[in-house]
Design an enzyme around this catalytic site. Sequence first.
Site: not given
Ligand code: EPZ
Length: 424
Positions: A22-23, A116, A121, A123, A309, A403
């Site tokens: 998925k990811n 989720c 989360r 950006i 995850d 999902r």
């Molecule tokens: C990806 O989410 C995955 N989703 C998540 O999988 C996975 O848990 C996560 O990476 C961590 O490995 C997909 O790939 C579709 P992050 P993402 O940006 O990109 C903070 C699952 O269960 N952050 O690495 O959203 C954020 O709040 C899902 O398959 C900021 O602060 O993860 C979080 O605490 C869940 N500012 C942390 O970083 C930003 O601009 C990790 O987020 C971006 C992120």
Amino acid sequence: MRQYRIRGGKRLSGELSIGGAKNSVLPILAAACLNESETIIHNCPRISDTLETIKILEGIGFRTEFLENTLKIYPAKDLSHEIPDECVKKMRSSILFMGALLAQTGKVNLALPGGCNLGERAINLHIRGLEAMGAKICEEEKKLFCKIGENGLNGAKIKLDFPSVGATENLLIAAVKAKGETVIENAAREPEISDLALFLKKLGAEIRGAGTGTIIINGTNKNFRKKIAHEIIPDRIVAGTYLVAAAMTTGDIKLTNVRPFELAPFTMYLSEMGCNLRAEENSVTLHAPKRLKAAGRIITKVHPGFLTDMQAQFVAALSIADKRSEITETIFEGRNSHVPELRKMGANIHLTADKQTFEIDGVERLRGANVAAHDLRCGAALVLAALSADGETIVQNSEFVERGYESIEKDLTSLGGDIKLEIV
Ligand code: EPZ
């Protein structure tokens, strides 16, 4: 409402092939916006997040054909920069269309992403990186309006405060069409990043260092117009989920179409917990002990650490281990919705004050109960707990699990589990 009805106590055994990740497919479908010719995706998981993303692609002008696990994406004649709100609100990964559409059309408007509920989360890293490349982004009424300046997108040196997977992917996709060189420092190293980079290189992008902490992209202003085919890497989280299912049911299973080295961040703990694991080139077998041992201390980290995850699934497994274990979640501040639900099944889990560390005192057996999924991996963890529990469990809100798992009920039934998907 959709729910799983599970009767616990069945030992899982047999062989199962694992589908695409998925990811990995979600960022690659966003990156497909850069292709002005046909894109073919093999080993494409038929999960609801893929179907939602296909709706976004079709909503901005692409035509698609999804047969079995092969997805064909035909180029958009007139690519729109307006992403349909309803898709974006459902799925966080829709944010990845920002980098893709900015690169391809020079502008994009999209609702602030949903997905989720794992905590804030943010950006900010996505936005700061795209602005460093020359994008102008403003937010009005929970919507983002983005466009590139008169000089277009330009290469930039970007150091991420945190190795965010999504931000790395968004910036990587945008950078392939930014003029000059972009360096992403403190980049995420997950295998899905490397798969995305491989896809972009097939299009003609020049990328070095994907999978390491520093990714260097030599951008181009030429359009990519090449019929390409790409096979999505196996889903290491689906594989890990089924390994834990076998571990919790004194099972004995073999998973094929996996990459064992990508499972190492968590299989090492399954070995500590008493499981006998054996890896071959594209397969892994697990023989579970009569009773799982406690795992001591596990801390979730970015790749190649123990991945967040798999945290909920391991909390479920350690709930029936022989002694106390501890898991600390360091990636998401809200990834604990599985704890109250597991407690309904008799799990003995104490949350520390910051709600980031789970102190788990293993019990002999969990008991069946009526529980509810609140996010994707919470739902997966509850299914695992139900497989090992005494009696019958109902796991409500199965759509969360759908999902990220093509058909968890079919997969687990093929291994001897007693699980049905019900629409009530
Ligand atoms: C990806 O989410 C995955 N989703 C998540 O999988 C996975 O848990 C996560 O990476 C961590 O490995 C997909 O790939 C579709 P992050 P993402 O940006 O990109 C903070 C699952 O269960 N952050 O690495 O959203 C954020 O709040 C899902 O398959 C900021 O602060 O993860 C979080 O605490 C869940 N500012 C942390 O970083 C930003 O601009 C990790 O987020 C971006 C992120």
